[in-house]
Design a protein around this motif. Structure first.
Motif, PDB file in Angstrom:
ATOM      1  N   SER A  17       0.574  -1.651   0.214  1.00  0.00           N
ATOM      2  CA  SER A  17      -0.370   0.398  -0.060  1.00  0.00           C
ATOM      3  C   SER A  17       0.769   1.714   0.129  1.00  0.00           C
ATOM      4  O   SER A  17       0.757   2.471  -0.313  1.00  0.00           O
ATOM      5  N   ASN A  38      -3.673   1.360  -0.108  1.00  0.00           N
ATOM      6  CA  ASN A  38      -3.909   2.820   1.049  1.00  0.00           C
ATOM      7  C   ASN A  38      -4.353   1.849   2.417  1.00  0.00           C
ATOM      8  O   ASN A  38      -5.678   1.445   1.866  1.00  0.00           O
ATOM      9  N   PRO A  39      -4.376   2.548   3.617  1.00  0.00           N
ATOM     10  CA  PRO A  39      -3.570   3.535   3.754  1.00  0.00           C
ATOM     11  C   PRO A  39      -2.074   3.168   3.657  1.00  0.00           C
ATOM     12  O   PRO A  39      -1.695   1.954   4.469  1.00  0.00           O
ATOM     13  N   PRO A  41       1.314   5.580   4.974  1.00  0.00           N
ATOM     14  CA  PRO A  41       2.211   6.807   5.222  1.00  0.00           C
ATOM     15  C   PRO A  41       3.582   7.050   4.447  1.00  0.00           C
ATOM     16  O   PRO A  41       3.980   7.976   4.365  1.00  0.00           O
TER      17      PRO A  41
END
Length: 153
Positions: A17, A38-39, A41
Motif C-alpha cells: 500500500s 492505502n493507507p 503514509p
C-alpha cells in the motif's frame, strides 16, 4: 488458514500500500507500471490492526493469457510463508482474457484483524499467467502494528 499465514498476507498487503518504490522479483511475462496501497503514509508500510488495506497494481502483459492467479507470501526471517492463492480473473477485478500491450488493473481489499501479532516482514506478491510465469511480481517491507504504536501521518 492459520494465524501465521494470515499475518504474513496482511504484512504483504501493508508493504504494497505504501509503495513509492518496489523491488521487481521476476516479472517475466509483463511489467508493473504502478502500485498503490492505502493507507500507507511511509515505507515500510505500517499495517494497523483494526483497519482495512486496499492494494492496486497496474501492469502491462507481454503475453495473451486467459487465466491470472494471485500468490502472496510473507517472508519472515528469510522463510516464505504462503498466505493466499486466488483466481484473479473472478475475484480481483482483472478482466480476462488479457492481451499483450494493454494496461490492466488488479485490486484487492484486506481487513487487518485485531488478532494479528505485531511483526515486521517482507511481502512477496505475484500475478501469474496460465503458463506459470509472473505477469507482475514485487517484494516490499511491511510491519503489522497495534493502533497504539502506529504513527499518524
Amino acid at each position: 488458514m492459520n494465524t501465521l499465514n494470515i499475518l504474513v498476507v496482511f504484512g504483504t498487503l501493508s508493504t504494497i500500500s505504501a509503495i513509492h518504490t518496489f523491488k521487481d522479483c521476476g516479472s517475466t511475462s509483463g511489467h508493473i507500471t504502478s502500485i498503490t496501497v492505502n493507507p500507507c503514509p511511509s515505507e515500510p508500510c505500517a499495517l494497523v490492526r483494526g483497519t482495512n488495506v486496499s492494494v492496486e497494481v497496474d501492469f502491462v502483459s507481454n503475453v495473451h493469457t486467459n487465466k491470472v492467479t494471485t500468490s502472496v507470501h510473507g517472508i519472515i526471517a528469510g522463510i516464505p510463508v504462503p498466505f493466499m492463492s486466488t483466481h484473479s480473473c473472478t475475484s480481483n477485478n482483472v478482466h480476462c482474457p488479457i492481451s499483450p500491450g494493454v494496461n490492466n488493473v488488479y485490486t484487492n481489499y484486506i481487513p487487518v484483524l485485531q488478532i494479528y501479532p505485531e511483526i515486521s516482514l517482507l511481502v512477496k506478491w505475484e500475478l501469474i499467467d496460465e503458463q506459470g510465469n509472473d505477469l507482475a511480481c514485487f517484494v516490499m517491507p511491511a510491519s503489522i502494528l497495534d493502533p497504539s504504536h502506529a504513527v499518524v501521518g
